[in-house]
Motif scaffolding. Structure first.
Motif, PDB file in Angstrom:
ATOM      1  N   PRO A 186      23.195  32.117   8.232  1.00  0.00           N
ATOM      2  CA  PRO A 186      24.275  32.973   7.713  1.00  0.00           C
ATOM      3  C   PRO A 186      23.795  33.840   6.541  1.00  0.00           C
ATOM      4  CG  PRO A 186      25.055  30.725   8.027  1.00  0.00           C
ATOM      5  CD  PRO A 186      23.571  30.692   8.201  1.00  0.00           C
ATOM      6  N   LYS A 187      24.166  35.100   6.599  1.00  0.00           N
ATOM      7  CA  LYS A 187      23.911  36.052   5.516  1.00  0.00           C
ATOM      8  C   LYS A 187      25.159  36.935   5.409  1.00  0.00           C
ATOM      9  CE  LYS A 187      20.650  39.576   3.869  1.00  0.00           C
ATOM     10  NZ  LYS A 187      19.441  40.365   4.214  1.00  0.00           N
ATOM     11  N   ILE A 188      25.834  36.869   4.289  1.00  0.00           N
ATOM     12  CA  ILE A 188      27.174  37.419   4.162  1.00  0.00           C
ATOM     13  C   ILE A 188      27.157  38.616   3.223  1.00  0.00           C
ATOM     14  CG2 ILE A 188      29.601  36.824   3.802  1.00  0.00           C
ATOM     15  CD1 ILE A 188      28.099  35.022   5.804  1.00  0.00           C
ATOM     16  N   LEU A 189      27.879  39.668   3.606  1.00  0.00           N
ATOM     17  CA  LEU A 189      28.109  40.808   2.734  1.00  0.00           C
ATOM     18  C   LEU A 189      29.579  40.804   2.326  1.00  0.00           C
ATOM     19  CD1 LEU A 189      27.258  43.490   1.393  1.00  0.00           C
ATOM     20  CD2 LEU A 189      27.967  44.641   3.503  1.00  0.00           C
ATOM     21  N   ILE A 190      29.820  40.783   1.020  1.00  0.00           N
ATOM     22  CA  ILE A 190      31.184  40.812   0.484  1.00  0.00           C
ATOM     23  C   ILE A 190      31.394  42.168  -0.177  1.00  0.00           C
ATOM     24  CG2 ILE A 190      32.823  39.752  -1.121  1.00  0.00           C
ATOM     25  CD1 ILE A 190      31.276  37.164  -0.876  1.00  0.00           C
ATOM     26  N   THR A 191      32.399  42.884   0.299  1.00  0.00           N
ATOM     27  CA  THR A 191      32.721  44.182  -0.267  1.00  0.00           C
ATOM     28  C   THR A 191      34.219  44.266  -0.494  1.00  0.00           C
ATOM     29  OG1 THR A 191      32.453  46.574  -0.016  1.00  0.00           O
ATOM     30  CG2 THR A 191      32.985  45.306   1.965  1.00  0.00           C
ATOM     31  N   PRO A 196      37.584  49.277  -6.467  1.00  0.00           N
ATOM     32  CA  PRO A 196      38.372  48.090  -6.812  1.00  0.00           C
ATOM     33  C   PRO A 196      38.627  47.987  -8.313  1.00  0.00           C
ATOM     34  CG  PRO A 196      36.103  47.473  -6.452  1.00  0.00           C
ATOM     35  CD  PRO A 196      36.201  48.937  -6.107  1.00  0.00           C
ATOM     36  N   ARG A 197      39.649  47.207  -8.662  1.00  0.00           N
ATOM     37  CA  ARG A 197      39.998  46.948 -10.051  1.00  0.00           C
ATOM     38  C   ARG A 197      39.348  45.652 -10.540  1.00  0.00           C
ATOM     39  NH1 ARG A 197      42.495  51.443 -12.427  1.00  0.00           N
ATOM     40  NH2 ARG A 197      43.464  52.625 -10.736  1.00  0.00           N
ATOM     41  N   GLY A 198      39.577  45.341 -11.811  1.00  0.00           N
ATOM     42  CA  GLY A 198      38.866  44.227 -12.433  1.00  0.00           C
ATOM     43  C   GLY A 198      39.141  42.887 -11.794  1.00  0.00           C
ATOM     44  N   ARG A 199      40.406  42.590 -11.444  1.00  0.00           N
ATOM     45  CA  ARG A 199      40.726  41.281 -10.884  1.00  0.00           C
ATOM     46  C   ARG A 199      40.070  41.090  -9.523  1.00  0.00           C
ATOM     47  NH1 ARG A 199      44.346  37.236 -11.730  1.00  0.00           N
ATOM     48  NH2 ARG A 199      45.115  36.131  -9.896  1.00  0.00           N
ATOM     49  N   THR A 200      40.079  42.127  -8.712  1.00  0.00           N
ATOM     50  CA  THR A 200      39.434  42.040  -7.394  1.00  0.00           C
ATOM     51  C   THR A 200      37.918  41.888  -7.547  1.00  0.00           C
ATOM     52  OG1 THR A 200      41.181  43.443  -6.488  1.00  0.00           O
ATOM     53  CG2 THR A 200      39.185  43.184  -5.174  1.00  0.00           C
ATOM     54  N   VAL A 201      37.332  42.563  -8.503  1.00  0.00           N
ATOM     55  CA  VAL A 201      35.890  42.446  -8.736  1.00  0.00           C
ATOM     56  C   VAL A 201      35.529  41.022  -9.142  1.00  0.00           C
ATOM     57  CG1 VAL A 201      33.996  43.204 -10.226  1.00  0.00           C
ATOM     58  CG2 VAL A 201      35.599  44.884  -9.289  1.00  0.00           C
ATOM     59  N   ARG A 202      36.298  40.445 -10.053  1.00  0.00           N
ATOM     60  CA  ARG A 202      36.020  39.056 -10.481  1.00  0.00           C
ATOM     61  C   ARG A 202      36.220  38.073  -9.340  1.00  0.00           C
ATOM     62  NH1 ARG A 202      38.866  41.018 -14.957  1.00  0.00           N
ATOM     63  NH2 ARG A 202      40.773  40.001 -14.246  1.00  0.00           N
ATOM     64  N   CYS A 204      35.700  38.659  -6.128  1.00  0.00           N
ATOM     65  CA  CYS A 204      34.545  38.771  -5.234  1.00  0.00           C
ATOM     66  C   CYS A 204      33.330  38.060  -5.829  1.00  0.00           C
ATOM     67  CB  CYS A 204      34.225  40.244  -4.969  1.00  0.00           C
ATOM     68  SG  CYS A 204      35.478  41.109  -4.015  1.00  0.00           S
ATOM     69  N   GLU A 205      33.136  38.192  -7.124  1.00  0.00           N
ATOM     70  CA  GLU A 205      31.999  37.526  -7.769  1.00  0.00           C
ATOM     71  C   GLU A 205      32.132  36.002  -7.679  1.00  0.00           C
ATOM     72  OE1 GLU A 205      32.092  39.099 -11.674  1.00  0.00           O
ATOM     73  OE2 GLU A 205      31.169  41.031 -11.122  1.00  0.00           O
ATOM     74  N   GLN A 206      33.323  35.483  -7.869  1.00  0.00           N
ATOM     75  CA  GLN A 206      33.511  34.036  -7.776  1.00  0.00           C
ATOM     76  C   GLN A 206      33.420  33.550  -6.332  1.00  0.00           C
ATOM     77  OE1 GLN A 206      37.046  32.765  -9.837  1.00  0.00           O
ATOM     78  NE2 GLN A 206      36.517  33.880 -11.717  1.00  0.00           N
ATOM     79  N   LEU A 207      33.889  34.364  -5.378  1.00  0.00           N
ATOM     80  CA  LEU A 207      33.759  33.989  -3.975  1.00  0.00           C
ATOM     81  C   LEU A 207      32.292  33.938  -3.556  1.00  0.00           C
ATOM     82  CD1 LEU A 207      35.438  33.357  -1.420  1.00  0.00           C
ATOM     83  CD2 LEU A 207      35.357  35.793  -0.877  1.00  0.00           C
ATOM     84  N   HIS A 215      26.141  38.399  -0.693  1.00  0.00           N
ATOM     85  CA  HIS A 215      25.816  39.514  -1.570  1.00  0.00           C
ATOM     86  C   HIS A 215      27.061  40.382  -1.743  1.00  0.00           C
ATOM     87  CE1 HIS A 215      21.493  38.592  -0.913  1.00  0.00           C
ATOM     88  NE2 HIS A 215      21.897  38.309   0.316  1.00  0.00           N
ATOM     89  N   VAL A 216      27.289  40.833  -2.968  1.00  0.00           N
ATOM     90  CA  VAL A 216      28.469  41.636  -3.294  1.00  0.00           C
ATOM     91  C   VAL A 216      28.043  43.086  -3.501  1.00  0.00           C
ATOM     92  CG1 VAL A 216      30.413  41.948  -4.883  1.00  0.00           C
ATOM     93  CG2 VAL A 216      29.577  39.646  -4.366  1.00  0.00           C
TER      94      VAL A 216
END
Length: 393
Positions: A186-191, A196-202, A204-207, A215-216
């Protein structure tokens, strides 16, 4: 106004004469020989009087009346006044409704008293049943199984039997077969959605800390149809897109590469790590264990296999981390925990976060194509949600 031999009163006022009078709403009169009363007034003469629902006045030694009506003679008298009822003996009538009480504070007080009485009755019934079961011993009847929406679920024809050869053949030849045959890693791309705004960015980083080898990348106006070929060229096996509305994550698109399928989920109840109470320390880089719970139908199996293909095959148990996808009433609850051995028999868990809830909206064949894509399943609320006991996953 006042007359010589009599008088009358309307709403809220009263007149008095020499021999008699009458009273309307809220008024009262007194005469020598007494008079009638209508809802709220009372009269008394030398030989007695009558009262209605309200209060009354007296002349020439007449008596007084309280709520409910009493009479008094010429020599004077007092009305019987009953004291307040004992709180332990309060019994509500069968047709009692707390909503009928107009006063808010009194209504709240009576509601709490009613709840307390209901709780006492329930505890007394449980205590009585427990004593009966102890008295009967082994002859006691089995405990009744409570009825819930889950155990009263409407039977689904697509429920998977583990020994079904047709299901085993389909799973051996579907799009996830290379992963389960250990042919791919598995190799995942998260976009995200565009800008995006700050809450969505955080989020994605935690996910990305939960899913190994992910990778984000943040989009800047690039369409998904152009992103997918680039992902396939770089050997990504899955694409996760987090959508947002009013700065809050509200959707998730999961596309398995290179041949699909693509699932669209509605996301809710998103909680980041700092918003979770009694959370543990930051997660480590160990590969977590994966728990898929209650995916019983063919559609549920497809969704469960899609989630399983996001994580490597061999978890690292030394990290003691668990990612859970729990399906209940077609809502998929995600939790990320670390378990701690307190002793040889006791185990505790710490939630690491993030947490969120998913609701499947559609399942599409192939990769993402909103115009010409072929859909395997679409949630149509008015046609499918006709019964609360009907579930699809």
């Amino acid at each position: 106004m006042a007359a010589l031999r009599g008088g009358c009163a309307g709403h809220g006022c009263g007149t008095a004469g020499h021999d008699g009078g009458c009273a309307g709403h809220g008024g009262g009169s007194a005469g020598h020989g007494g008079g009638p009363v209508w809802r709220g007034g009372g009269t008394a003469g030398p030989g007695g009087g009558s009262v209605g629902r309200g209060s009354g006045t007296a002349r020439h030694g007449g008596g007084t009346a309280g709520h409910g009506g009493n009479t008094a003679g010429h020599g004077g008298g007092t009305a019987e006044r009953q004291g307040p009822p004992d709180p332990e003996r309060v019994l509500f009538p069968p047709t009692f409704s707390v909503s009928e009480i107009k006063n808010k504070q009194r209504r709240h007080f009576m509601f709490l008293r009613w709840k307390q009485q209901q709780r006492k009755e329930k505890l007394a019934a449980k205590k009585r049943l427990r004593k009966e079961r102890e008295a009967l011993g082994d002859k006691a009847p089995p405990k009744a199984i409570p009825k819930t929406i889950e155990n009263q679920r409407v039977y689904d024809e697509t429920t998977v039997d583990p020994d079904d050869e047709e299901v085993a053949f389909d799973e051996a030849t579907d799009e996830f077969a290379p992963y389960f045959n250990r042919q791919t890693i598995p190799k995942i791309l998260i976009t995200t959605s565009d800008r995006p705004r700050g809450r969505t960015v955080r989020f994605c980083e935690q996910l990305a800390t939960v899913i190994p080898n992910s990778h984000v990348y943040y989009r800047r106006g690039l369409a998904l149809k152009r992103i997918i070929p680039q992902c396939i060229a770089r050997d990504f096996t899955d694409l996760i897109v987090i959508n947002e509305d009013r700065k809050i994550p509200n959707g998730l698109v999961l596309s398995h590469l290179p041949d699909g399928p693509t699932a669209h989920f509605r996301m809710s109840s998103v909680r980041l790590r700092k918003e979770i109470k009694r959370k543990g320390k930051e997660p480590t880089e160990h590969v977590p264990e994966v728990i898929l719970n209650n995916f019983t139908t063919r559609l549920g199996h497809s969704v469960g296999r899609m989630f399983a293909s996001l994580f490597p095959h061999d978890p690292q148990f030394i990290g003691r981390q668990v990612a859970t996808f729990h399906n209940q009433r077609d809502y998929i609850f995600f939790r990320f925990h670390r378990y701690i051995f307190k002793s040889e028999k006791k185990v505790g868990i710490q939630e690491l976060g993030p947490r969120f809830t998913l609701k499947l909206r559609s399942l599409q064949k192939g990769t993402f194509d909103s115009k010409f894509g072929e859909y395997e399943w679409i949630h149509k609320r008015r046609e499918m949600d006709t019964s609360r006991r009907k579930f699809h996953l």
